[in-house]
Scaffold this motif. Sequence first.
Motif, PDB file in Angstrom:
ATOM      1  N   LEU A 148      43.800  34.909  50.966  1.00  0.00           N
ATOM      2  CA  LEU A 148      42.777  34.964  49.954  1.00  0.00           C
ATOM      3  C   LEU A 148      41.756  35.995  50.383  1.00  0.00           C
ATOM      4  O   LEU A 148      41.423  36.693  49.489  1.00  0.00           O
ATOM      5  N   ALA A 149      41.349  36.170  51.618  1.00  0.00           N
ATOM      6  CA  ALA A 149      40.298  36.981  51.943  1.00  0.00           C
ATOM      7  C   ALA A 149      40.990  38.498  51.692  1.00  0.00           C
ATOM      8  O   ALA A 149      40.266  39.310  51.558  1.00  0.00           O
ATOM      9  N   GLU A 150      42.078  38.478  52.135  1.00  0.00           N
ATOM     10  CA  GLU A 150      42.868  40.002  52.000  1.00  0.00           C
ATOM     11  C   GLU A 150      42.963  40.227  50.536  1.00  0.00           C
ATOM     12  O   GLU A 150      42.669  41.363  50.181  1.00  0.00           O
ATOM     13  N   ILE A 151      43.124  39.336  49.587  1.00  0.00           N
ATOM     14  CA  ILE A 151      43.177  39.718  48.069  1.00  0.00           C
ATOM     15  C   ILE A 151      41.846  40.147  47.803  1.00  0.00           C
ATOM     16  O   ILE A 151      41.570  40.990  47.220  1.00  0.00           O
ATOM     17  N   SER A 152      40.581  39.295  48.053  1.00  0.00           N
ATOM     18  CA  SER A 152      39.482  39.832  48.012  1.00  0.00           C
ATOM     19  C   SER A 152      39.045  40.980  48.525  1.00  0.00           C
ATOM     20  O   SER A 152      38.335  41.813  47.708  1.00  0.00           O
ATOM     21  N   ARG A 153      39.507  41.439  49.754  1.00  0.00           N
ATOM     22  CA  ARG A 153      39.222  42.764  50.241  1.00  0.00           C
ATOM     23  C   ARG A 153      39.944  43.866  49.423  1.00  0.00           C
ATOM     24  O   ARG A 153      39.043  44.991  49.008  1.00  0.00           O
ATOM     25  N   GLN A 154      41.026  43.750  48.876  1.00  0.00           N
ATOM     26  CA  GLN A 154      41.750  44.579  48.165  1.00  0.00           C
ATOM     27  C   GLN A 154      41.040  44.661  46.782  1.00  0.00           C
ATOM     28  O   GLN A 154      41.010  46.045  46.304  1.00  0.00           O
ATOM     29  N   ASN A 155      40.740  43.883  46.274  1.00  0.00           N
ATOM     30  CA  ASN A 155      40.032  43.846  44.928  1.00  0.00           C
ATOM     31  C   ASN A 155      38.413  44.565  44.863  1.00  0.00           C
ATOM     32  O   ASN A 155      38.095  45.317  44.003  1.00  0.00           O
TER      33      ASN A 155
END
Length: 333
Positions: free
Chosen positions: A75-82
């Motif tokens: 989830l943290a990786e997805i947030s960083r990508q967004n």
Amino acid sequence: MRLTSLVPSIPAELVAALANSCSIRTDTDILFFGSSLDIIKKLPLGTVTLSDLERFIQLVAERASAPGRRGDEILAEISRQNDAHFQTSCGVRELDDLIGGFGGSRVIEISGEKGSGKTALALQTVIQRLVADVDSCALWIDTSGDFSVENTVQLVRHFNVATSENVLERLQVALGFDVEAVHDVLESLRISLSSSCTVGPAVRCVVVDTITPLLLPSLSAVSAQGHAMMSTFMRQLRELAQTLRLTIIVINGTSAAAPSNPSSAFASTVRKPALGPSFTFMTDCTLWLWKTRDVPESEDGFSVHVAEVFRSRTTRSKTWCTFKISHNILSST
């Protein structure tokens, strides 16, 4: 995975003995053969000790397994990508909040009955992106020949009169009436964006309007060929989105869902996105639109619509909001 690829981590003599005495040649063979006792009974005496065999089996299991990842890390990786992507708004805050905005390396499905506002939402999202980001272009793949230049010009002038000509120059429209033609368009896009010689604004948003006539004729209850074609096409879209940092919007038609659609929070929803249940899992988000039946169009010419999230990788399902459309322009209710 063949056990020979693990030599010398596993002794070559043991690998040969497993193949000759137990017909064990791959990771699947050794992991599902039975217990380590069952294996060692079939091996020549003195080939390996029980503890060493168990250690080697554990090594095979580790090499054959995908590395584990915690959900909070993903989830943290997805947030960083967004966060790293340009945050695209459709111009209606409630709709943006519903799916976390219309940006990022995602494939977003917009579905609904005719007149629900699918094309209007996609077009407004594209125009908003082009107005806000002068270094971006958009590619609109028209599969039915219904793209309206007049509506596009009207929408651009509504948002920004001063840069309307520049915005229209950065909106590319391509016709594709079958899967092969659209494949060619997407491949040309991939080559163009992958080239180091590319200068000027680059395509950052792609719309396929609509995807239904491309894939539906090939789908059959007695053949898997159409489903394989659909899977291949959607995999191509996902790879383009992730590798080239594109936001891809696919507009989908509908089919019957008697007596009601279980994915909806409303019991009155008797339609569902077309192309079968598996298509839903080939996108990152499914946004369902419908025009309310109990609120008639006003004298000012606007209608009230509902947007509902059927499925999303990043936001909650069965959440919804309302918006209105006036002269093909979306706004908050």
